[in-house]
Write an enzyme that holds these catalytic residues in place. Structure first.
Site, PDB file in Angstrom:
ATOM      1  N   ASP A 274     -25.046  34.786   4.323  1.00  0.00           N
ATOM      2  CA  ASP A 274     -26.309  34.072   4.450  1.00  0.00           C
ATOM      3  C   ASP A 274     -26.305  32.774   3.656  1.00  0.00           C
ATOM      4  OD1 ASP A 274     -29.001  33.416   4.764  1.00  0.00           O
ATOM      5  OD2 ASP A 274     -29.642  34.785   3.167  1.00  0.00           O
TER       6      ASP A 274
ATOM      7  N   ASP B 283     -29.792  27.523   7.757  1.00  0.00           N
ATOM      8  CA  ASP B 283     -29.815  28.898   7.258  1.00  0.00           C
ATOM      9  C   ASP B 283     -29.185  29.829   8.281  1.00  0.00           C
ATOM     10  OD1 ASP B 283     -30.344  31.335   6.132  1.00  0.00           O
ATOM     11  OD2 ASP B 283     -32.520  31.162   6.197  1.00  0.00           O
TER      12      ASP B 283
END
Length: 403
Positions: free
Chosen positions: A89, A273
Site C-alpha cells: 500500500d 494510492d
C-alpha cells in the site's frame, strides 16, 4: 489505503540485517534500472550478511468483487516463516497483519507469534485509522480502524530475509475489514521504511515498480528494486513527487470527455494510492467532473460521499477522465482513466442504482487502482519521483486542446 496516522508517531525498527533465505517466490532480474541515488533510510545501519543483489518479484492476486478492488501478495514473517498475505500500500508506511490474538478478525491462517522463535512481542497498543478503505464505499463514521500491538520479527520477501523488522499485529479490527481475503497491509510510502529500508541498506536500488492489471488480464506484479521494461510500451515519463510519506504529484488540470472548467483547471496535489480502488476529490471538483458526464449522476444519501445513477443508464456512458501532470523535463502529459471505470457496481441497499467512480472527500485529492491498472508505474524513493508508461490498452498522451 490512505492512513491518517502521521509517520512520526509510529515505531520504526532501530536495526535490521538482510540474509538470503530459501523461498519459492520469484527473484526477478530487471531489464532496466534508472536509479541514480538513494535516500538513506531511517534507523541505524547494521552489518549485512548477504546482499539482495537482484530485484525481487512478488506475484499479486486481484481481489475482484464485481470490480478490481485490491492487489495483494505474500510475504513471510517469523522463524520458521509463516505466510502472510498483504496489500502493498503506497498510502501508508507500516506493516500490520492479523494475529491469532484477534478475535474479531475473520481471516484464516492468522499469524501466531508463539510459533516464531524470533518474534518479540511489544507492549505498545495503538489504533490505526484509514481515510480510504478496501472497496469503493466511502469511509463513514471512522469505520476502518485497526487496533494493533507493536513487535518485531524477521520478514522474508522473495527469498531475502530481514531481521528485527518493526511491525504491528492486529488484535482488533472493525467489521469493514472482514471481507478482506488478505491478512494485512505492507506500507510502501515515499520514504524507505521497514523491510524496504533493510533492502536498500543491503544495496538494492531504492525503488519499486507496479504492474497492476485488470482482473481479466492477470499476471500483476510488484517488482522491488527494479524496472521491467517488457511490461510497458514506449518510454517512462517521470514527474517529481512532493509528498512527505505519501506519494503526491502536482496536477495542472483535469478534463472530462475532452472538456474542462474553471474549477477543473485549478492546480492541485494528487496522491497516488495503490491501496485505494477508486478516486476521491473534494465535493466541488467531484461535481464539476460529474457535470461533464451526466446530469443524472446524483449523491447517494445512504452513503455520504458516494454518487450514482440508474444502472440502466450507465453502460456506454462517455466518461474519459484526463489528469494533466508535468514531467521533469517540463512537458505536460495526461494520465487517463477510461470510461469503462465509471461503473463500480450496484449499491447493496439499492441494486437499481449503480455507484460511480468518483467519491467526494473534502480535503483529499487521490487516485487509486482505477488509474494505476492502466499504467506501469515506478515509485522511485531515491530520486523522489514517479514514472509512468502505457500498460496494456491504455494510452499515455500529451494533452490536446481543451474546451
Amino acid at each position: 489505503m490512505l492512513s491518517t496516522v502521521a509517520l512520526g508517531l509510529l515505531a520504526l525498527a532501530a536495526s535490521s540485517e538482510v540474509t538470503a533465505a530459501p523461498s519459492d517466490a520469484p527473484v526477478a532480474k530487471p531489464q532496466k534500472i534508472t536509479l541514480q541515488s538513494r535516500v538513506t533510510p531511517k534507523g541505524h545501519v547494521t552489518a549485512v550478511r548477504a546482499k539482495a543483489a537482484q530485484a525481487i518479484g512478488v506475484p499479486l492476486d486481484d481481489f475482484f468483487l464485481g470490480t478490481d478492488l485490491q492487489w495483494f501478495g505474500n510475504i513471510s514473517v517469523g522463524t520458521p516463516p509463516q505466510t502472510v498475505s498483504v496489500v502493498f500500500d503506497t498510502g501508508s508506511q507500516t506493516l500490520e497483519f492479523a494475529s491469532t490474538e484477534c478475535t474479531t478478525c475473520n481471516q484464516t491462517n492468522k499469524f501466531d507469534g508463539s510459533k516464531s522463535s524470533t518474534y518479540v512481542r511489544g507492549n505498545r497498543i495503538t489504533t490505526l485509522d484509514f481515510a480510504t478503505g478496501v472497496g469503493v464505499d466511502p469511509v463513514v463514521n471512522n469505520d476502518y480502524v485497526l487496533t494493533v500491538r507493536s513487535g518485531t520479527d524477521t520478514v522474508t520477501v522473495g527469498g531475502v530475509a530481514a531481521k528485527d523488522i518493526s511491525l504491528f499485529t492486529i488484535i482488533k479490527q472493525t467489521p469493514k475489514f472482514n471481507i478482506d481475503p488478505f491478512l494485512g497491509i505492507q506500507g510502501m510510502g515515499s520514504q524507505a521504511e521497514g523491510f524496504f529500508a533493510a533492502l536498500t541498506r543491503a544495496g538494492l536500488p531504492s525503488l519499486f515498480s507496479y504492474f497492476l492489471t485488470p482482473h481479466t488480464v492477470g499476471n500483476a506484479e510488484l517488482l522491488i528494486g527494479g524496472i521491467d521494461d517488457t511490461k510497458f510500451k514506449g518510454d517512462l515519463i517521470y514527474a517529481n513527487q512532493q509528498g512527505d510519506g505519501d506519494w503526491e504529484v502536482e496536477s495542472s488540470q483535469i478534463s472530462v470527455n475532452g472538456k474542462t472548467t474553471s474549477v477543473l483547471k485549478q492546480s492541485r496535489s494528487v496522491i497516488f494510492d495503490s491501496g485505494t480502488s477508486n478516486i476521491l476529490f473534494d465535493t466541488q471538483t467531484t461535481e464539476a467532473m460529474y457535470a461533464l458526464i451526466s446530469p443524472n449522476i446524483k449523491p447517494f444519501a445512504a452513503e455520504p460521499g458516494a454518487y450514482g445513477l440508474p444502472c440502466s443508464e450507465i453502460d456506454g456512458l462517455p466518461a474519459t477522465i484526463d489528469i494533466t501532470f508535468t514531467s521533469q523535463s517540463g512537458t505536460p502529459f495526461n494520465l487517463t482513466i477510461p470510461s469503462s471505470e465509471l461503473n463500480v457496481g450496484p449499491f447493496a441497499s439499492d441494486p437499481s442504482t449503480c455507484q460511480t467512480l468518483i467519491n467526494a472527500f473534502d480535503g483529499l485529492e487521490l487516485v487509486g487502482g482505477s488509474l494505476l491498472k492502466h499504467y506501469y508505474s515506478v515509485w522511485d524513493v531515491g530520486n523522489q519521483r514517479m514514472g509512468f508508461a502505457p500498460n496494456g490498452e491504455s494510452l499515455l498522451s500529451y494533452p490536446r486542446g481543451r474546451g
